[in-house]
Design an enzyme around this catalytic site. Structure first.
Site, short mmCIF file in Angstrom:
data_model
loop_
_atom_site.label_atom_id
_atom_site.label_comp_id
_atom_site.label_asym_id
_atom_site.label_seq_id
_atom_site.Cartn_x
_atom_site.Cartn_y
_atom_site.Cartn_z
N CYS A 1 0.83 -1.22 0.00
CA CYS A 1 0.00 0.00 0.00
C CYS A 1 0.86 1.27 0.00
O CYS A 1 1.55 1.55 0.98
CB CYS A 1 -0.90 -0.04 1.23
SG CYS A 1 -1.81 1.48 1.56
N CYS B 1 -0.03 3.86 2.68
CA CYS B 1 0.42 3.37 4.00
C CYS B 1 1.87 3.77 4.25
O CYS B 1 2.24 4.15 5.36
CB CYS B 1 0.27 1.86 4.10
SG CYS B 1 -1.43 1.27 3.98
#
Length: 183
Positions: free
Chosen positions: A108, A111
């Protein structure tokens, strides 16, 4: 002023002599731990790969090509420990302090963007707030239990109860505002 490296053509790593490497295409190289480093482009190196080549009836291992890698990859300092499904109750729900939990995954991009802010907050709030992260790929049970549908998602727990949820790669100031409510 920084230069952007769009294309770099180099010979195979196995074609280069290992002891002293001559300048090639205007770049100087130096040998280091079975890889070739580019002194002009700091932090880049060729990492040789091995593949099997079948010759007649015998199989021999030979160096074939390589890949250019950044030496700085995976060098971020991560101060937030992971929590697993087996540790969830004792570390998060039974904690005397408020707990911030980041739900994330290694693939991600957002993230990784928020990771820096969370690491800074973890050092800023030592002793006042616990910080943990949950890899949603490794712990799908926790993610399902709390209805995680998008990552990164940050949740703040206090007294074993979910108190606040922040979804997405938000600025550090947004996380600070949420944290301050529960201290």
């Amino acid at each position: 002023m920084a230069a952007v490296l769009e294309t770099l053509t180099v010979p195979r790593a196995s074609a280069l002599p290992s002891a002293s490497l001559a300048p090639i295409a205007g770049s100087s190289f130096s040998s280091r731990r079975s890889s070739v480093c580019f002194s002009q482009f700091k932090g880049l190196k060729i990492q040789p790969t091995r593949s099997s080549v079948s010759l007649s009836s015998t199989s021999k291992s030979a160096r074939r090509g390589g890949r250019i890698v950044c030496e700085a990859q995976d060098t971020t300092v991560d101060t937030v420990p992971p929590v697993t499904e087996g540790q969830w109750k004792s570390l998060v729900l039974d904690c005397n302090l408020p707990v911030l939990v980041e739900f994330w995954a290694p693939w991600c991009g957002p993230c990784r963007m928020i990771q820096v802010a969370i690491n800074e907050l973890a050092t800023q709030y030592v002793g006042k707030l616990k910080f943990y992260k949950v890899n949603t790929d490794d712990c799908p049970g926790i993610a399902t239990q709390y209805g995680i549908r998008s990552i990164p998602t940050v949740m703040i727990f206090k007294g074993g109860e979910k108190k606040e949820t922040v979804i997405g790669a938000v600025p550090k100031s947004t996380l600070t505002t949420s944290i301050e409510k529960f201290l």
